[in-house]
Design a protein around this motif. Sequence first.
Motif, PDB file in Angstrom:
ATOM      1  N   LEU A  86     -11.473   4.889  12.342  1.00 32.99           N
ATOM      2  CA  LEU A  86     -11.014   3.574  12.826  1.00 32.99           C
ATOM      3  C   LEU A  86      -9.498   3.522  12.934  1.00 32.99           C
ATOM      4  O   LEU A  86      -8.931   3.380  14.004  1.00 32.99           O
ATOM      5  CB  LEU A  86     -11.518   2.474  11.879  1.00 32.99           C
ATOM      6  CG  LEU A  86     -13.012   2.251  12.066  1.00 32.99           C
ATOM      7  CD1 LEU A  86     -13.757   2.494  10.794  1.00 32.99           C
ATOM      8  CD2 LEU A  86     -13.284   0.880  12.644  1.00 32.99           C
ATOM      9  N   LEU A  87      -8.849   3.643  11.766  1.00 32.16           N
ATOM     10  CA  LEU A  87      -7.399   3.467  11.690  1.00 32.16           C
ATOM     11  C   LEU A  87      -6.647   4.534  12.463  1.00 32.16           C
ATOM     12  O   LEU A  87      -5.605   4.258  13.067  1.00 32.16           O
ATOM     13  CB  LEU A  87      -6.989   3.530  10.208  1.00 32.16           C
ATOM     14  CG  LEU A  87      -5.532   3.283   9.887  1.00 32.16           C
ATOM     15  CD1 LEU A  87      -5.207   1.811  10.064  1.00 32.16           C
ATOM     16  CD2 LEU A  87      -5.210   3.725   8.462  1.00 32.16           C
ATOM     17  N   GLU A  88      -7.171   5.754  12.407  1.00 31.81           N
ATOM     18  CA  GLU A  88      -6.446   6.900  12.957  1.00 31.81           C
ATOM     19  C   GLU A  88      -7.156   7.435  14.192  1.00 31.81           C
ATOM     20  O   GLU A  88      -7.317   8.646  14.362  1.00 31.81           O
ATOM     21  CB  GLU A  88      -6.287   7.962  11.855  1.00 31.81           C
ATOM     22  CG  GLU A  88      -5.406   7.418  10.712  1.00 31.81           C
ATOM     23  CD  GLU A  88      -5.629   8.049   9.353  1.00 31.81           C
ATOM     24  OE1 GLU A  88      -4.715   7.978   8.499  1.00 31.81           O
ATOM     25  OE2 GLU A  88      -6.719   8.595   9.095  1.00 31.81           O
ATOM     26  N   ARG A 235     -16.291   5.279   4.207  1.00 30.54           N
ATOM     27  CA  ARG A 235     -15.020   5.591   3.525  1.00 30.54           C
ATOM     28  C   ARG A 235     -13.922   4.605   3.915  1.00 30.54           C
ATOM     29  O   ARG A 235     -13.086   4.226   3.081  1.00 30.54           O
ATOM     30  CB  ARG A 235     -14.589   7.024   3.849  1.00 30.54           C
ATOM     31  CG  ARG A 235     -13.464   7.550   2.954  1.00 30.54           C
ATOM     32  CD  ARG A 235     -12.817   8.810   3.502  1.00 30.54           C
ATOM     33  NE  ARG A 235     -12.090   8.539   4.750  1.00 30.54           N
ATOM     34  CZ  ARG A 235     -11.409   9.453   5.440  1.00 30.54           C
ATOM     35  NH1 ARG A 235     -11.375  10.712   5.023  1.00 30.54           N
ATOM     36  NH2 ARG A 235     -10.797   9.128   6.569  1.00 30.54           N
ATOM     37  N   SER A 236     -13.919   4.173   5.170  1.00 30.20           N
ATOM     38  CA  SER A 236     -12.922   3.178   5.585  1.00 30.20           C
ATOM     39  C   SER A 236     -13.059   1.893   4.781  1.00 30.20           C
ATOM     40  O   SER A 236     -12.058   1.274   4.405  1.00 30.20           O
ATOM     41  CB  SER A 236     -13.053   2.870   7.077  1.00 30.20           C
ATOM     42  OG  SER A 236     -12.511   3.926   7.850  1.00 30.20           O
ATOM     43  N   LEU A 237     -14.304   1.481   4.525  1.00 27.71           N
ATOM     44  CA  LEU A 237     -14.518   0.268   3.708  1.00 27.71           C
ATOM     45  C   LEU A 237     -13.885   0.444   2.330  1.00 27.71           C
ATOM     46  O   LEU A 237     -13.249  -0.473   1.802  1.00 27.71           O
ATOM     47  CB  LEU A 237     -16.007   0.000   3.515  1.00 27.71           C
ATOM     48  CG  LEU A 237     -16.834  -0.385   4.737  1.00 27.71           C
ATOM     49  CD1 LEU A 237     -18.312  -0.422   4.362  1.00 27.71           C
ATOM     50  CD2 LEU A 237     -16.391  -1.746   5.255  1.00 27.71           C
ATOM     51  N   THR A 239     -11.514   2.557   1.414  1.00 24.18           N
ATOM     52  CA  THR A 239     -10.059   2.769   1.428  1.00 24.18           C
ATOM     53  C   THR A 239      -9.324   1.468   1.717  1.00 24.18           C
ATOM     54  O   THR A 239      -8.318   1.155   1.080  1.00 24.18           O
ATOM     55  CB  THR A 239      -9.660   3.785   2.518  1.00 24.18           C
ATOM     56  OG1 THR A 239     -10.531   4.905   2.476  1.00 24.18           O
ATOM     57  CG2 THR A 239      -8.228   4.256   2.309  1.00 24.18           C
ATOM     58  N   ALA A 240      -9.814   0.749   2.688  1.00 24.86           N
ATOM     59  CA  ALA A 240      -9.074  -0.413   3.193  1.00 24.86           C
ATOM     60  C   ALA A 240      -9.444  -1.701   2.491  1.00 24.86           C
ATOM     61  O   ALA A 240      -8.737  -2.699   2.612  1.00 24.86           O
ATOM     62  CB  ALA A 240      -9.335  -0.559   4.694  1.00 24.86           C
ATOM     63  N   GLY A 241     -10.565  -1.699   1.753  1.00 20.75           N
ATOM     64  CA  GLY A 241     -11.146  -2.958   1.322  1.00 20.75           C
ATOM     65  C   GLY A 241     -10.833  -3.408  -0.088  1.00 20.75           C
ATOM     66  O   GLY A 241     -11.246  -4.510  -0.470  1.00 20.75           O
ATOM     67  N   ASP A 243      -7.582  -2.388  -2.503  1.00 15.36           N
ATOM     68  CA  ASP A 243      -6.172  -2.666  -2.841  1.00 15.36           C
ATOM     69  C   ASP A 243      -5.594  -3.793  -1.971  1.00 15.36           C
ATOM     70  O   ASP A 243      -4.801  -4.618  -2.449  1.00 15.36           O
ATOM     71  CB  ASP A 243      -5.322  -1.402  -2.647  1.00 15.36           C
ATOM     72  CG  ASP A 243      -5.812  -0.261  -3.515  1.00 15.36           C
ATOM     73  OD1 ASP A 243      -5.078   0.168  -4.419  1.00 15.36           O
ATOM     74  OD2 ASP A 243      -6.948   0.203  -3.275  1.00 15.36           O
ATOM     75  N   THR A 244      -5.977  -3.811  -0.703  1.00 16.77           N
ATOM     76  CA  THR A 244      -5.460  -4.822   0.224  1.00 16.77           C
ATOM     77  C   THR A 244      -5.805  -6.238  -0.243  1.00 16.77           C
ATOM     78  O   THR A 244      -4.935  -7.117  -0.260  1.00 16.77           O
ATOM     79  CB  THR A 244      -6.073  -4.599   1.613  1.00 16.77           C
ATOM     80  OG1 THR A 244      -7.487  -4.444   1.439  1.00 16.77           O
ATOM     81  CG2 THR A 244      -5.499  -3.377   2.288  1.00 16.77           C
ATOM     82  N   THR A 245      -7.055  -6.445  -0.619  1.00 13.69           N
ATOM     83  CA  THR A 245      -7.460  -7.797  -1.029  1.00 13.69           C
ATOM     84  C   THR A 245      -6.890  -8.125  -2.401  1.00 13.69           C
ATOM     85  O   THR A 245      -6.500  -9.266  -2.651  1.00 13.69           O
ATOM     86  CB  THR A 245      -8.995  -7.940  -1.026  1.00 13.69           C
ATOM     87  OG1 THR A 245      -9.562  -6.880  -1.785  1.00 13.69           O
ATOM     88  CG2 THR A 245      -9.538  -7.887   0.388  1.00 13.69           C
ATOM     89  N   PRO A 286       1.042  -7.845   2.534  1.00 14.21           N
ATOM     90  CA  PRO A 286       0.567  -6.802   1.610  1.00 14.21           C
ATOM     91  C   PRO A 286       0.594  -5.404   2.243  1.00 14.21           C
ATOM     92  O   PRO A 286       0.921  -4.437   1.564  1.00 14.21           O
ATOM     93  CB  PRO A 286      -0.860  -7.241   1.283  1.00 14.21           C
ATOM     94  CG  PRO A 286      -0.841  -8.734   1.443  1.00 14.21           C
ATOM     95  CD  PRO A 286       0.120  -9.009   2.575  1.00 14.21           C
ATOM     96  N   VAL A 287       0.256  -5.288   3.523  1.00 20.32           N
ATOM     97  CA  VAL A 287       0.478  -4.028   4.249  1.00 20.32           C
ATOM     98  C   VAL A 287       1.787  -4.211   5.021  1.00 20.32           C
ATOM     99  O   VAL A 287       1.869  -5.000   5.955  1.00 20.32           O
ATOM    100  CB  VAL A 287      -0.688  -3.696   5.204  1.00 20.32           C
ATOM    101  CG1 VAL A 287      -0.391  -2.418   5.991  1.00 20.32           C
ATOM    102  CG2 VAL A 287      -1.996  -3.541   4.417  1.00 20.32           C
ATOM    103  N   GLN A 288       2.823  -3.485   4.616  1.00 22.84           N
ATOM    104  CA  GLN A 288       4.167  -3.750   5.118  1.00 22.84           C
ATOM    105  C   GLN A 288       4.435  -3.191   6.510  1.00 22.84           C
ATOM    106  O   GLN A 288       5.135  -3.807   7.302  1.00 22.84           O
ATOM    107  CB  GLN A 288       5.192  -3.146   4.144  1.00 22.84           C
ATOM    108  CG  GLN A 288       5.173  -3.810   2.783  1.00 22.84           C
ATOM    109  CD  GLN A 288       6.172  -4.954   2.695  1.00 22.84           C
ATOM    110  OE1 GLN A 288       7.374  -4.739   2.676  1.00 22.84           O
ATOM    111  NE2 GLN A 288       5.657  -6.174   2.661  1.00 22.84           N
TER     112      GLN A 288
END
Length: 400
Positions: A86-88, A235-237, A239-241, A243-245, A286-288
């Motif tokens: 997704l991200l990459e 894995r995206s869930l 990784t992204a789900g 620390d961000t929240t 939070p994501v700079q």
Amino acid sequence: MTAVATPPELDLDPFADDVLRDPLPAHAALRDAGALVRLPRYDTFAVARYADVRALLSDWQSFESAAGVGLTNFRRETPWRPPSLLLEADPPAHDAPRTVLAGILGPRALRRLRADWAADADRLVEDLLAGGSVEVDAVPTLAEAFPLRVFPDAVGLGREGREHLLPYGDHAFNAFGPTDNPRVLAGNERMAEHAGWVGQQCLRENLSPVGFGADVWAAADRGDLTHAQAPLVVRSLLTAGVDTTVHGIGALLHALAVTPGAWEALRARPELVRVAFDEAVRWESPVQAFFRTAVRDVPVGDGVVPAGEKVLVFFAAANRDPRHWADPDRFDLTRDPSGHVGFGMGIHQCVGQHVARLEAESLLTALLARVTRLKLTGAPVRHLNNTLRAWESLPVRLTA
Ligand code: 4MI
């Protein structure tokens, strides 16, 4: 031909400790230097003004993600893990995973979680305040505790090993920065262990039959994804789900604790909790920042990003750009924060944002019902990360 200007250079290191501890002066310097800035320290470019950040993120045809959204250029160097689908990734490869997750994490799909998460948040707050007013560190007791209570269950993870989630995510976000940076080097030591556990949890047999993880595998059964893609989408869930929240909720609690009158205003109008969360995401971001890579020579401002070069896109600087926002440094519950780029913008805009909002709304609604005052009792402590703006510790008093 119009003349192409050489972009102004700034001798700053966006991944240095002192900049991460207080990035606002660096963000202002980046915005004020020009639309496009060169960062010789990393042989890269940067954009920080709201209009340019938005335009660049919207132009996925010119600025790709498949070369990686961190400093590492995947076309020249090996990524630390297989790239995210997704991200990459870019269209067309990006489309199927994105469509699948957008369905699984969309507002309709989340409706079945709302009542459970509200009840979970009520129990968490009730237990915390069982003996009346308390002084606690809001990071572990609220910002970490609530997402860790609801999100791994919603994905369908087993009970064992969940302690790997936060360090795995923290490292993944550090790894978007320079790989010889002390935070990345420190994280490398235990990464095989964390990444090994995360990889195992993405397999069908280790996921509960109900949850976001099982939904991804079901999408593969329907042919919306390949079965080889499914574990990487899970894995995206993971990784992204997490620390961000955690850091989004931390940002919200901090903002409410330090802004005079904000807690009282929100208690009077609890229907503003979603606006409050988005305002916190704007204010703190939070994501700079993430990178993009120019696929050809692309004009930005009166300069050019040459083909193959990376640009650091500062969401955080755009979210406080006075060229766009009135009084941008003020956390303001009366403003309309929509249009902020804290969740990104364009085809990659956070696919999990409805999950994040529901988590924040659930916890904050439970807190507002029982806590009359929220105040800092000591100095908050930053957690430094190459990509995240985060709190390590938020000592607060919750008045019952
Ligand atoms: C915006 S944060 C983020 C998004 C996606 C992934 C990681 C971090 C991923 O691994 O797909």
